[in-house]
Enzyme design. Structure first.
Site, mmCIF file in Angstrom:
data_model
loop_
_atom_site.group_PDB
_atom_site.id
_atom_site.type_symbol
_atom_site.label_atom_id
_atom_site.label_comp_id
_atom_site.label_asym_id
_atom_site.label_seq_id
_atom_site.Cartn_x
_atom_site.Cartn_y
_atom_site.Cartn_z
ATOM 1 N N GLU A 26 13.311 -49.096 -96.035
ATOM 2 C CA GLU A 26 12.193 -48.282 -95.522
ATOM 3 C C GLU A 26 12.221 -46.907 -96.156
ATOM 4 O O GLU A 26 11.193 -46.372 -96.551
ATOM 5 C CB GLU A 26 12.280 -48.158 -93.992
ATOM 6 C CG GLU A 26 11.050 -47.500 -93.356
ATOM 7 C CD GLU A 26 11.106 -45.979 -93.276
ATOM 8 O OE1 GLU A 26 10.054 -45.374 -93.022
ATOM 9 O OE2 GLU A 26 12.173 -45.384 -93.479
ATOM 10 N N GLU B 205 10.523 -45.730 -84.560
ATOM 11 C CA GLU B 205 10.958 -44.496 -85.249
ATOM 12 C C GLU B 205 11.058 -43.376 -84.211
ATOM 13 O O GLU B 205 10.367 -43.400 -83.187
ATOM 14 C CB GLU B 205 9.932 -44.093 -86.318
ATOM 15 C CG GLU B 205 9.898 -44.990 -87.529
ATOM 16 C CD GLU B 205 10.942 -44.634 -88.585
ATOM 17 O OE1 GLU B 205 11.753 -43.702 -88.367
ATOM 18 O OE2 GLU B 205 10.963 -45.316 -89.621
ATOM 19 N N HIS C 48 13.782 -50.230 -89.059
ATOM 20 C CA HIS C 48 14.407 -50.394 -90.372
ATOM 21 C C HIS C 48 15.913 -50.233 -90.245
ATOM 22 O O HIS C 48 16.403 -49.434 -89.446
ATOM 23 C CB HIS C 48 13.818 -49.433 -91.413
ATOM 24 C CG HIS C 48 13.999 -47.978 -91.135
ATOM 25 N ND1 HIS C 48 15.180 -47.310 -91.408
ATOM 26 C CD2 HIS C 48 13.164 -47.044 -90.633
ATOM 27 C CE1 HIS C 48 15.043 -46.033 -91.088
ATOM 28 N NE2 HIS C 48 13.834 -45.840 -90.611
ATOM 29 N N ASP D 2 17.999 -49.507 -92.845
ATOM 30 C CA ASP D 2 18.624 -48.612 -93.819
ATOM 31 C C ASP D 2 18.619 -47.163 -93.336
ATOM 32 O O ASP D 2 17.854 -46.791 -92.450
ATOM 33 C CB ASP D 2 17.953 -48.719 -95.200
ATOM 34 C CG ASP D 2 16.459 -48.405 -95.177
ATOM 35 O OD1 ASP D 2 15.783 -48.787 -94.210
ATOM 36 O OD2 ASP D 2 15.980 -47.758 -96.139
#
Ligand SMILES: [Zn+2]
Length: 395
Positions: free
Chosen positions: A138, A166, A74, A76
């Protein structure tokens, strides 16, 4: 020394300099990454969000077919407001083997590593495609990934394997619960506290509703799947906020309950929602409407992010264990976009550089050593793409 590490650091510095807080646009970052991937030889598509100020990027090396391998991150980051940073959060600082900056571990480090490796990967890919997905929003409900999943499903372009980068300290994560958040709004009829039968007390209805929710919460304990590896093993419910009313002697016309579920499987969430709907339709609303026909109860969905359900067969787990040498896979408490890609039919693991301990905090950092390990994983992936993994037997 890894020759790609310096390049990755430079890219990470650039990525951090885009202040892609979820509330703001990520377009400049997406344009920047699109250009890099195009230069590397990828076919790049940018899909604008309905709001028009954000976008997903989806890029492909190799043929446009399903069964490929997707590297997803992601774009953001969480805000820096009210956080006490030692230096500008959007200017990367390196010291003591750490790279500091907002988004360094969550999760621009992973994105930088994939961008640095793209020029190599493009030469290694054969007939099994390699995809890159950089998503928006996200941190506020995985809206970008949901949007992208719809597009890919419509095209029938389902990656066989998805790696979500992640921060897991490069451990393999094969499961996490879902996160479903709601606000339930009660609208009754105002009146004087001395004549309760002439009004519809929204606070009272909200309390009855919460009561029912807590009964369901208790029954979920008994519904834990026997083989559930989650902690706790059942679907949990939390009532996070209850607001309503104006004063002691006024019948409250408005109330709101903010609550969430962390389902271990989708059917638990369906069970809770249908039980609540049944209770509202058959108990609360008839009571409310007997006095005030316009009375309402509305369930507002804040976000329904699917969990990542561990499965016996998982090609993503098998491949990533070969790449990282990790044996076994774990579960985590935090949510990711992984469940969205799993629901689409892809085998998914979460595995990326850095620690979730540093995410979302002031002085967020990514250890350089973690970034190196991620590059090694991607280098090995490239080497594999040139072998039988890259041949189209998995598609
Ligand atoms: Zn994240």
């Amino acid at each position: 020394m890894n020759p790609d590490l310096d390049r990755t650091k430079d890219l990470l510095r650039d990525l951090i300099a885009f202040p892609t807080v979820s509330a703001d646009s990520n377009m400049a970052l997406i344009a920047y990454t699109a250009e890099l991937l195009e230069t590397a030889g990828a076919r790049v598509e940018v899909f604008s969000a309905p709001c028009g100020t954000k976008a997903n990027l989806f890029a492909t090396l190799g043929p446009e077919v399903d069964g490929g391998i997707l590297l997803s991150g992601h774009s953001d980051v969480v805000p820096v407001t009210d956080q006490n940073w030692s230096s500008d959060p959007f200017v990367m600082q390196e010291h003591d083997g750490r790279l500091y900056g907002r988004g360094s571990c969550d999760m621009k480090g992973f994105i930088a590593a994939t961008l640095a490796m793209a020029p190599h990967l493009t030469r290694q890919v054969r007939d099994r495609p390699l995809h890159f997905a950089f998503t928006y929003d996200e941190e506020i409900g995985c809206f970008g990934a949901q949007h992208l999943a719809q597009i890919l499903q419509k095209r029938g372009l389902i990656p066989g394997v998805t790696i979500i980068g992640e921060p897991t300290e490069m451990r393999i994560i094969e499961g996490h619960k879902g996160c479903y958040e709601y606000s339930t709004h009660f609208c009754g009829l105002e009146g004087h506290g001395s004549s309760p039968d002439l009004g519809v007390n929204a606070v009272e209805m909200a309390v009855r509703y919460v009561n029912r929710l807590l009964q369901l919460k208790d029954s979920l304990r008994g519904l834990a799947p026997a083989d559930s590896a989650f902690d706790p093993p059942w679907t949990t419910v939390n009532v996070g906020a209850l607001n309503g009313g104006v004063a002691h002697n006024v019948i409250a016309s408005r109330a709101q309950v903010d609550w969430e579920m962390r389902p271990v499987r989708t059917s638990d969430a369906d069970f809770v929602k249908s039980a609540l709907r049944h209770y509202c339709d058959n108990e609360l609303l008839p009571r409310m409407r007997a006095v005030h026909p316009q009375a309402t109860i509305e369930l507002e969905v804040i976000g329904e992010v699917a969990g990542l359900i561990p499965t016996d067969e998982n090609e993503a787990r098998r491949i990533v264990s070969e790449l990282t040498g990790a044996n076994g896979a774990d579960l985590v408490a935090f949510g990711t976009e992984a469940g969205i890609f799993q629901a689409m039919g892809s085998d998914v693991v979460v595995c990326g550089p850095g620690s979730i301990e540093q995410a979302h905090k002031a002085d967020e950092y990514l250890a350089v050593d973690q970034l190196s390990q991620c590059l090694v994983m991607l280098q090995r992936l490239g080497a594999k793409l040139g072998t039988q993994l890259g041949a189209r037997s998995h598609g």
